[in-house]
Design a protein around this motif. Structure first.
Motif, PDB file in Angstrom:
ATOM      1  N   PRO A  73      39.647  20.744  36.515  1.00  0.00           N
ATOM      2  CA  PRO A  73      40.285  20.171  37.704  1.00  0.00           C
ATOM      3  C   PRO A  73      40.209  21.135  38.887  1.00  0.00           C
ATOM      4  CG  PRO A  73      41.702  19.962  35.770  1.00  0.00           C
ATOM      5  CD  PRO A  73      40.585  20.871  35.382  1.00  0.00           C
TER       6      PRO A  73
ATOM      7  N   SER B 274      41.766  10.237  39.232  1.00  0.00           N
ATOM      8  CA  SER B 274      42.862  10.221  40.195  1.00  0.00           C
ATOM      9  C   SER B 274      42.292  10.301  41.602  1.00  0.00           C
ATOM     10  CB  SER B 274      43.832  11.386  39.953  1.00  0.00           C
ATOM     11  OG  SER B 274      44.533  11.217  38.735  1.00  0.00           O
TER      12      SER B 274
ATOM     13  N   SER C  19      46.068   6.673  40.328  1.00  0.00           N
ATOM     14  CA  SER C  19      45.191   7.030  39.214  1.00  0.00           C
ATOM     15  C   SER C  19      44.716   5.768  38.519  1.00  0.00           C
ATOM     16  CB  SER C  19      45.910   7.952  38.222  1.00  0.00           C
ATOM     17  OG  SER C  19      46.197   9.201  38.804  1.00  0.00           O
TER      18      SER C  19
ATOM     19  N   ILE D 205      48.071  16.656  35.449  1.00  0.00           N
ATOM     20  CA  ILE D 205      46.798  17.361  35.305  1.00  0.00           C
ATOM     21  C   ILE D 205      47.106  18.854  35.293  1.00  0.00           C
ATOM     22  CG2 ILE D 205      44.514  17.781  36.282  1.00  0.00           C
ATOM     23  CD1 ILE D 205      44.668  15.069  37.643  1.00  0.00           C
TER      24      ILE D 205
ATOM     25  N   VAL E 224      44.560  16.167  30.912  1.00  0.00           N
ATOM     26  CA  VAL E 224      44.895  15.074  31.816  1.00  0.00           C
ATOM     27  C   VAL E 224      45.674  14.048  31.000  1.00  0.00           C
ATOM     28  CG1 VAL E 224      44.017  13.286  33.371  1.00  0.00           C
ATOM     29  CG2 VAL E 224      42.770  15.452  33.130  1.00  0.00           C
TER      30      VAL E 224
END
Length: 374
Positions: free
Chosen positions: A28, A60, A72, A99, A120
């Protein structure tokens, strides 16, 4: 003729090269100050023994003007024995979406050359990645459930598994200057899975997209054959870079004998004939020095495609035109050397074939057994 960059596109790329940057491509990323921005992860499992394929997608989206993710989306795609596709899509409650990178909220871009370790989760399920191992467990509103554990990751490039991917040098272009970035985490991990209580084994493909929004039009093909040592991946379409729209394609083929890549940005010539209504795709890729040539033909039954999937646009999620996927396409791939001598030929079943955006058929909608959007 093969797609070529116009002068304006070359100038745009030259400008981009002045600001190259690096960050971990599968983990991420830190959100920009304002959107639009999206991040998503895709896992597909292929079980040739059971003639089954199932995929889970999570993503997302940060809307323009927002400082946090504003919505999301999660999707489940699964083939029936007759080749048709079950599609279910849901927008989880945003307050339930978490996340984390190494157990902490994402506060900075991940460094390059670092193994991916993140999670996630939402009220639909959880995707966890720990370097070469991954797991997922999802139960969608219909009650459809899928869980899996992945191991023995097969990266795009084993010499730099956590940084090198299909994009090549363009992976270092700052995300603010291109619509989207693309990374393949594994081409053919070992997978042990369960779908609605039915257990199986197969191979898994994982990849990620992140950036502002998807391109105007695109195709995507992914397949695994035999014992997992032969894989095929291609993607491409129409991209807008610094105001110039160009066609770019990436092709990757792996087998025991060959590891071939073709990229338009590397001046390889890639010609594509795309017919979303006929559900066919033809690719001819020639290396810049004309020492290698790859011919690919992919086709799928029109009734085997999913319902239109949502994808990120500058205004948010949209399934109009969306994208559609089949998991029962057949891909025939032939490799040639510079003297036009055939080196290898393979017919690969259970291939994923996707038409997105403007490449979707405009005259008919896919038909499948069932679909659910919540």
């Amino acid at each position: 003729m093969a797609p070529r960059m116009h002068r304006s596109a070359h100038d745009a790329m030259a400008f981009i090269c002045l600001g190259l940057a690096s960050a971990g491509p599968f983990e991420p990323h830190r959100l920009p100050n304002k959107g639009p921005w999206f991040e998503g992860w895709y896992t597909r499992i292929i079980d040739s023994g059971a003639n089954r394929s199932v995929a889970v997608i999570v993503g997302s989206f940060q809307a323009q003007g927002h400082q946090m993710f504003s919505s999301s989306w999660a999707a489940l795609l699964a083939t029936y024995p007759n080749g048709t596709m079950y599609t279910e899509q849901v927008f989880p409650k945003q307050n339930d979406v978490k996340i984390f990178d190494r157990g902490q909220p994402v506060a900075a871009d991940p460094p390059k050359n670092r193994p991916s370790v993140f999670q996630v989760s939402s009220d639909v399920g959880t995707l966890s990645v720990n370097d070469s191992h991954s797991s997922l467990s999802f139960t969608f509103p219909s009650g459809f459930s899928v869980s899996a554990t992945l191991s023995r990751r097969v990266p795009w490039d084993s010499s730099c598994p956590d940084e090198c991917g299909p994009e090549g040098w363009t992976s270092h272009v700052p995300a603010r200057l291109v619509p989207t970035h693309y990374f393949v985490h594994t081409l053919a991990s070992n997978a042990v899975y369960s779908v609605n209580g039915e257990n199986g084994v197969g191979f898994a493909h994982q990849e990620a997209n992140y950036g502002g929004y998807f391109p105007t039009a695109w195709v995507w093909v992914q397949g695994v054959a035999g014992n997992g040592e032969t894989t095929l991946l291609l993607t491409g379409g129409e991209f807008t870079v610094a105001g110039a729209t160009v066609k770019q394609f990436i092709v990757g083929y792996r087998s025991q004998r060959f590891k071939w890549n073709f990229r338009g940005v590397d001046l390889d010539q890639v010609r594509a004939t795309i017919d979303g209504c006929a559900s066919t795709l033809k690719i001819s890729a020639v290396s810049v020095c004309r020492q290698r040539r790859l011919e690919i033909e992919v086709s799928a039954p029109p009734t085997s495609f999913s319902q239109p999937l949502f994808f990120p646009t500058p205004a948010g999620w949209s399934n109009d035109p969306g994208c559609i996927e089949s998991y029962v396409a057949l891909a025939r791939t032939v490799l040639y050397d510079q003297d036009n001598v055939e080196l290898e030929t393979i017919a690969m079943p259970q291939v994923a074939l996707e038409f997105g955006g403007a490449y979707r058929c405009k005259t008919s909608a896919p038909r499948n057994e069932s679909t659910l959007i919540i």
